[in-house]
Design a protein around this motif. Sequence first.
Motif, PDB file in Angstrom:
ATOM      1  N   ILE A  36       9.686   6.436   7.817  1.00  0.00           N
ATOM      2  CA  ILE A  36       8.697   5.439   7.400  1.00  0.00           C
ATOM      3  C   ILE A  36       9.262   4.036   7.539  1.00  0.00           C
ATOM      4  CG2 ILE A  36       7.278   4.598   5.493  1.00  0.00           C
ATOM      5  CD1 ILE A  36       7.309   7.423   4.348  1.00  0.00           C
ATOM      6  N   GLY A  37       8.533   3.201   8.284  1.00  0.00           N
ATOM      7  CA  GLY A  37       8.792   1.767   8.304  1.00  0.00           C
ATOM      8  C   GLY A  37       7.692   1.069   7.527  1.00  0.00           C
ATOM      9  N   THR A  38       8.011  -0.048   6.905  1.00  0.00           N
ATOM     10  CA  THR A  38       7.003  -0.783   6.151  1.00  0.00           C
ATOM     11  C   THR A  38       6.987  -2.230   6.618  1.00  0.00           C
ATOM     12  OG1 THR A  38       8.589  -1.245   4.369  1.00  0.00           O
ATOM     13  CG2 THR A  38       7.141   0.671   4.102  1.00  0.00           C
ATOM     14  N   MET A  93       0.836  -1.196   0.000  1.00  0.00           N
ATOM     15  CA  MET A  93       0.000   0.000   0.000  1.00  0.00           C
ATOM     16  C   MET A  93       0.872   1.248   0.000  1.00  0.00           C
ATOM     17  SD  MET A  93      -3.114   1.021   2.594  1.00  0.00           S
ATOM     18  CE  MET A  93      -3.993  -0.501   2.251  1.00  0.00           C
ATOM     19  N   ALA A  94       1.963   1.192   0.763  1.00  0.00           N
ATOM     20  CA  ALA A  94       2.892   2.321   0.761  1.00  0.00           C
ATOM     21  C   ALA A  94       3.495   2.521  -0.618  1.00  0.00           C
ATOM     22  CB  ALA A  94       3.991   2.089   1.791  1.00  0.00           C
ATOM     23  N   ARG A  95       3.929   1.447  -1.250  1.00  0.00           N
ATOM     24  CA  ARG A  95       4.603   1.563  -2.544  1.00  0.00           C
ATOM     25  C   ARG A  95       3.658   2.030  -3.649  1.00  0.00           C
ATOM     26  NH1 ARG A  95       5.214  -1.754  -6.887  1.00  0.00           N
ATOM     27  NH2 ARG A  95       4.187  -3.507  -5.840  1.00  0.00           N
ATOM     28  N   LEU A  96       2.438   1.494  -3.653  1.00  0.00           N
ATOM     29  CA  LEU A  96       1.520   1.782  -4.764  1.00  0.00           C
ATOM     30  C   LEU A  96       0.752   3.088  -4.583  1.00  0.00           C
ATOM     31  CD1 LEU A  96       0.014  -1.768  -5.411  1.00  0.00           C
ATOM     32  CD2 LEU A  96       1.804  -0.608  -6.720  1.00  0.00           C
ATOM     33  N   TRP A  97       0.344   3.410  -3.359  1.00  0.00           N
ATOM     34  CA  TRP A  97      -0.572   4.527  -3.146  1.00  0.00           C
ATOM     35  C   TRP A  97       0.045   5.711  -2.407  1.00  0.00           C
ATOM     36  CZ3 TRP A  97      -5.449   1.514  -1.034  1.00  0.00           C
ATOM     37  CH2 TRP A  97      -5.958   0.702  -2.063  1.00  0.00           C
ATOM     38  N   LEU A  98       0.777   5.426  -1.328  1.00  0.00           N
ATOM     39  CA  LEU A  98       1.150   6.500  -0.410  1.00  0.00           C
ATOM     40  C   LEU A  98       2.451   7.194  -0.798  1.00  0.00           C
ATOM     41  CD1 LEU A  98       0.124   4.672   2.883  1.00  0.00           C
ATOM     42  CD2 LEU A  98      -1.186   6.363   1.588  1.00  0.00           C
ATOM     43  N   TYR A 126      -6.401  -4.937  -4.605  1.00  0.00           N
ATOM     44  CA  TYR A 126      -5.375  -4.059  -5.143  1.00  0.00           C
ATOM     45  C   TYR A 126      -4.009  -4.734  -5.194  1.00  0.00           C
ATOM     46  CZ  TYR A 126      -2.975  -3.060  -0.708  1.00  0.00           C
ATOM     47  OH  TYR A 126      -2.224  -3.168   0.441  1.00  0.00           O
ATOM     48  N   ARG A 127      -3.771  -5.711  -4.290  1.00  0.00           N
ATOM     49  CA  ARG A 127      -2.461  -6.360  -4.241  1.00  0.00           C
ATOM     50  C   ARG A 127      -2.191  -7.244  -5.453  1.00  0.00           C
ATOM     51  NH1 ARG A 127      -1.678  -8.507   1.982  1.00  0.00           N
ATOM     52  NH2 ARG A 127      -1.262  -6.463   2.955  1.00  0.00           N
ATOM     53  N   VAL A 128      -3.252  -7.752  -6.073  1.00  0.00           N
ATOM     54  CA  VAL A 128      -3.057  -8.683  -7.192  1.00  0.00           C
ATOM     55  C   VAL A 128      -3.730  -8.189  -8.469  1.00  0.00           C
ATOM     56  CG1 VAL A 128      -2.719 -10.714  -5.734  1.00  0.00           C
ATOM     57  CG2 VAL A 128      -5.040 -10.044  -6.388  1.00  0.00           C
ATOM     58  N   ALA A 129      -4.125  -6.913  -8.503  1.00  0.00           N
ATOM     59  CA  ALA A 129      -4.821  -6.398  -9.691  1.00  0.00           C
ATOM     60  C   ALA A 129      -3.960  -6.550 -10.938  1.00  0.00           C
ATOM     61  CB  ALA A 129      -5.199  -4.931  -9.473  1.00  0.00           C
ATOM     62  N   ASP A 130      -2.643  -6.329 -10.807  1.00  0.00           N
ATOM     63  CA  ASP A 130      -1.768  -6.449 -11.980  1.00  0.00           C
ATOM     64  C   ASP A 130      -1.745  -7.870 -12.510  1.00  0.00           C
ATOM     65  OD1 ASP A 130      -0.532  -7.324  -9.653  1.00  0.00           O
ATOM     66  OD2 ASP A 130       1.494  -6.763 -10.320  1.00  0.00           O
TER      67      ASP A 130
END
Length: 299
Positions: free
Chosen positions: A125-127, A102-107, A245-249
């Motif tokens: 930021i920690g992920t 979510m951090a990588r794709l959206w935030l 959203y995690r596997v939409a691609d």
Amino acid sequence: MDRLDAMRLFTRIVELGSFTAAADDLNLPRATVTHTIKRLEARLGAQLLQRTTRRVRTSREGEAYYSHCVRLLADVDAVETDFLQAAEQPRGRLRVDLPTQMARLWLIPALPAFFARYPLLELDIGTGDHFVDLLREGVDCVLRVGSLPDSGLVGRRVGTLDQVTAASANYVRKHGMPRTLADLQNGHFAVNWASPTTHRTEPLEFMVGRKRREVMLPGRVTVSGVEAYRGCCEAGLGIAQFPRYRVADALNKGQLKEILPTTPPPTLPVTVLYPPHRQMPARLRVFVDWLVEVIGKQL
């Protein structure tokens, strides 16, 4: 070091349980930390901390002093917050923990606009998706997906995520496409998910109308990491469930196939968690509002 700074240092030692961890957290030399606490104890005429080889613990006097420090520092922060909010210039550093994808794709792509809006803020930021003890680790807020245990933290619902049941194209060719929940019991396998906190294997979940159905399938592999979970599914090792959203691609490319779309998994809540404050610091308030704004655009 003035008295307020000494109090802040003392509270971080208590919360982290270590002189070294507090020194690292506040970017102070270890010698300064030790000297400051010795002077503080001498001024108060009491031993506040009991040191062992593994951990630092509060004495009875130290526990009472810690409670007073927390209240006093909260009042000081609230006064400063009033002035910062009045000036509409939140400033300072925030430590936050975000779900990796979510951090990588959206935030993270939205951060340039955030910093343009709040030029005096800095983020550490920690992920990850592991448990974070906000007080012990000095984290200001975390963003989490899914049901949450009662932790005493303040939670603000950001939204909900649709989920999807999926399997790789190779898995479907080998085992067939199930058309009903009953079909799952005929020769199908799951990539089993073990909770990182409870270590229990979780069943697949489906919504049949408004009722939740659980299905436990045999599985050749059990994982507790989100990347390994997806990797095993893509490798054809079984059926798995993901936020869409995690596997939409992979779904768009045909690498994964959606299974039983008419009985999808239940939606997942997205929540931002932070410690209770008598008055939320301005820097935290604007960051939480920004999270709600950015994620709301994606849902």
